[in-house]
Design a protein around this motif. Structure first.
Motif, PDB file in Angstrom:
ATOM      1  N   HIS A 141     -11.476  -3.047  -9.438  1.00 33.55           N
ATOM      2  CA  HIS A 141     -10.249  -3.347  -8.708  1.00 33.55           C
ATOM      3  C   HIS A 141     -10.195  -2.713  -7.320  1.00 33.55           C
ATOM      4  O   HIS A 141      -9.209  -2.917  -6.603  1.00 33.55           O
ATOM      5  N   VAL A 142     -11.208  -1.964  -6.945  1.00 35.18           N
ATOM      6  CA  VAL A 142     -11.182  -1.240  -5.668  1.00 35.18           C
ATOM      7  C   VAL A 142     -10.867  -2.143  -4.480  1.00 35.18           C
ATOM      8  O   VAL A 142      -9.958  -1.850  -3.691  1.00 35.18           O
ATOM      9  N   PRO A 143     -11.583  -3.262  -4.288  1.00 34.33           N
ATOM     10  CA  PRO A 143     -11.283  -4.092  -3.110  1.00 34.33           C
ATOM     11  C   PRO A 143      -9.873  -4.661  -3.108  1.00 34.33           C
ATOM     12  O   PRO A 143      -9.275  -4.826  -2.039  1.00 34.33           O
ATOM     13  N   LEU A 144      -9.309  -4.953  -4.282  1.00 37.84           N
ATOM     14  CA  LEU A 144      -7.940  -5.471  -4.334  1.00 37.84           C
ATOM     15  C   LEU A 144      -6.971  -4.464  -3.739  1.00 37.84           C
ATOM     16  O   LEU A 144      -6.088  -4.817  -2.937  1.00 37.84           O
ATOM     17  N   LEU A 145      -7.122  -3.217  -4.112  1.00 39.76           N
ATOM     18  CA  LEU A 145      -6.212  -2.170  -3.644  1.00 39.76           C
ATOM     19  C   LEU A 145      -6.477  -1.814  -2.182  1.00 39.76           C
ATOM     20  O   LEU A 145      -5.541  -1.538  -1.424  1.00 39.76           O
ATOM     21  N   GLU A 146      -7.728  -1.837  -1.768  1.00 41.15           N
ATOM     22  CA  GLU A 146      -8.037  -1.563  -0.363  1.00 41.15           C
ATOM     23  C   GLU A 146      -7.493  -2.661   0.544  1.00 41.15           C
ATOM     24  O   GLU A 146      -7.084  -2.391   1.681  1.00 41.15           O
ATOM     25  N   ILE A 147      -7.466  -3.888   0.055  1.00 40.46           N
ATOM     26  CA  ILE A 147      -6.885  -4.982   0.838  1.00 40.46           C
ATOM     27  C   ILE A 147      -5.413  -4.708   1.115  1.00 40.46           C
ATOM     28  O   ILE A 147      -4.908  -4.986   2.207  1.00 40.46           O
TER      29      ILE A 147
END
Length: 226
Positions: A153-159
């Motif tokens: 889920h890292v990229p979702l939250l960084e977005i």
């Protein structure tokens, strides 16, 4: 589908409808207004989800977001914790939704991040950016903890951090996350439940109006209607 709507759907509890509309989700990843690397990351996340068994994906979601508090998707969990201010913050947020013509399902907590993202997807871009700016540190800390736990889920939250203003120091948050004790282990969960055991009489805490502190064991479908 807007990027906030898409990220909200992907962060939410994965119901079987996602597999029924997998093609639409993959197409949405290619259409959102993001850089090509971010679009590829979104597509990779969706494809990994679609390739998994729904029951396995649901169990993984619960293990990620419903064990302990550090990865909770309830925003006020990170802002107010056990404070009485949390109840008033809930009331204020519900009122904000209503002023914009949205009504929540009675079972849904208003500070649930996927729900907020669905709401923001219907707001002007400047207003949505301001909201995301205010929760940027929370999204950044969730991203850092997700990276520490090697979650997809890292990229979702960084977005979400980038959509706010992108000024959150993710490297500092990752360092902090690496030094935190895990709160999702069996030992940590046992200790938490011991601390939250119901007490009666003189030992009972005077917190009659304290709202729930964790998402339900089985998240319900949200119904937010403009």
């Amino acid at each position: 589908m807007s990027v906030l709507k898409l990220v909200g759907v992907l962060l939410d509890y994965p119901r079987e409808e996602l597999w029924q509309h997998g093609g639409e989700l993959l197409a949405a990843c290619d259409e959102v207004a993001l850089t090509p690397p971010r679009r590829r990351q979104l597509r990779g996340f969706v494809q990994q989800l679609l390739d998994s068994d729904p029951l396995d994906a649901q169990a993984a979601w619960l293990a990620t977001f419903d064990r302990g508090r550090s990865m909770s998707l309830l925003l006020f969990e990170h802002i107010h914790g056990e404070s009485r201010d949390r109840g008033q913050a809930m009331v204020d947020l519900v009122e904000t939704y209503r002023k914009h013509g949205f009504e929540l399902d009675a079972r849904e907590l208003p500070d649930y991040l996927p729900l907020l993202l669905e709401f923001l997807a219907h707001q002007p871009q400047s207003e949505a950016r301001e909201w995301l700016h205010h929760i940027g540190h929370i999204a950044g800390m969730l991203a850092a903890r997700a990276a520490e736990r090697e979650l997809p889920h890292v990229p979702l939250l960084e977005i979400l951090v980038e959509a706010g203003d992108g000024k959150v120091n993710l490297e500092a948050l990752r360092q902090r996350a690496s030094e935190e004790p895990r709160d999702d282990t069996a030992e940590a969960m046992d200790k938490l439940w011991e601390e939250e055991a119901v007490r009666f009489g003189a030992e009972a805490p005077a917190e009659d109006c304290k709202p729930p502190t964790r998402s339900p064991a089985r998240p319900v479908h949200r119904e937010v209607q403009p």
